[in-house]
Design a protein around this motif. Sequence first.
Motif, mmCIF file in Angstrom:
data_model
loop_
_atom_site.group_PDB
_atom_site.id
_atom_site.type_symbol
_atom_site.label_atom_id
_atom_site.label_comp_id
_atom_site.label_asym_id
_atom_site.label_seq_id
_atom_site.Cartn_x
_atom_site.Cartn_y
_atom_site.Cartn_z
ATOM 1 N N GLU A 56 0.818 -1.210 0.000
ATOM 2 C CA GLU A 56 0.000 0.000 0.000
ATOM 3 C C GLU A 56 0.857 1.268 0.000
ATOM 4 O O GLU A 56 0.630 2.205 0.758
ATOM 5 N N GLY A 57 1.856 1.286 -0.882
ATOM 6 C CA GLY A 57 2.651 2.481 -1.089
ATOM 7 C C GLY A 57 3.763 2.724 -0.094
ATOM 8 O O GLY A 57 4.439 3.755 -0.164
ATOM 9 N N ARG A 58 3.971 1.801 0.819
ATOM 10 C CA ARG A 58 5.032 1.976 1.822
ATOM 11 C C ARG A 58 5.983 0.789 1.801
ATOM 12 O O ARG A 58 5.558 -0.355 1.631
ATOM 13 N N LEU A 59 7.258 1.100 1.993
ATOM 14 C CA LEU A 59 8.266 0.049 2.072
ATOM 15 C C LEU A 59 8.219 -0.575 3.459
ATOM 16 O O LEU A 59 8.481 0.089 4.458
ATOM 17 N N GLN A 60 7.891 -1.846 3.523
ATOM 18 C CA GLN A 60 7.775 -2.546 4.800
ATOM 19 C C GLN A 60 9.136 -2.974 5.342
ATOM 20 O O GLN A 60 9.372 -2.913 6.541
ATOM 21 N N GLN A 61 10.024 -3.410 4.434
ATOM 22 C CA GLN A 61 11.336 -3.885 4.874
ATOM 23 C C GLN A 61 12.264 -3.966 3.675
ATOM 24 O O GLN A 61 11.866 -4.430 2.595
#
Length: 368
Positions: A212-217
């Motif tokens: 959803e548009g964000r870098l998780q890791q």
Amino acid sequence: MSPRLLLSLRGLACGYQDHQVVQQLNLHLNAGDIGCLLGPSGCGKTTTLRAIAGFEPVLEGEIELGGEVISRAGFTLAPEKRRIGMVFQDYALFPHLTVAENVAFGIRKHPQREQVTAELLDLVKLGHLGKRYPHELSGGQQQRVSLARALAPEPKLLLLDEPFSNLDGELRRRLSHEVRDILKARGTSAILVTHDQEEAFAVSDHVGVFHEGRLQQWDTPYNLYHEPLTPFVASFVGQGYFIRGQLQTPETVHTELGVIRGNRAYTWAAGSAVDVLLRPDDIVYAPDSPLQAQIVGKTFLGAATLYRLQLSTGTQLEAIFPSHADHQPGQSVGIRVAADHLVLFAAQGSVAAQVKLPESGVRRVSSN
């Protein structure tokens, strides 16, 4: 010698018509490394790649390549001035040019154009096909030509947008390994975009999981699998699933599978409700075990079989057993847990979640 930073994305936000598709993205790639942007459709990975290439403007933050800012809000260096190569999923070869002419297209003024072209064709194992036209080649061969053409101008960075998506499964696997070998042989830095985990892990040194548009890791394939930082990464990578447990000590958790001990220490209070990450290889076939599960489904994978198991409580698990034994649906089998990497997250609605500890609430247990 410490690695040299090549690409840096800092506080990046980008999208279309002022709509932010990607938000607060921070990412760094060292020279010579291969990175991958991985995630489901619509998560922002292709938008990020297009922003790096200069095809999309940056709304916030900046992109730096080789110490030079190439994008920031209000400024976008033209794509042709970035020394960035592109490999597309549809190959984008010129049908009226031969294979050799396609490879040489971006280096027409190079004094050693023919030599460079020949070396690259040999590198991608197409030295004998230089006089053919794209329509005379297979899909895998066309993608090799596309790769050689992108490498010819010696780009600082190579971007690959779903490069294997038009190929069948076995060819995808083989070509992904070949592409990694080619890039490493040339010392070329690259970023790959894909939704295929196997492809990402086969090619890349570091993988960034988007949601959803964000870098998780942003991490190594090993750490993404064994040390996921968020529940999304845990469930998205490697067929992860969760069962509920209760923390007993910093290193142990009680579950309906028994007490599980791992190599991590958690900071939540004893008795906290937690979700325990399990993967199919964490459940081991143990015929003498008192813990029994019923087989409710199976998928034959060749060397192994993926079983869907159900406990007496109704909880379902997934497990991979060697395929030497062919267990049947309805049969009960003995199992045990072999999860050295104990990965826990605060159960939704639990006290640990309400006090907003870090999602994993974890500190490393010393191995000494």
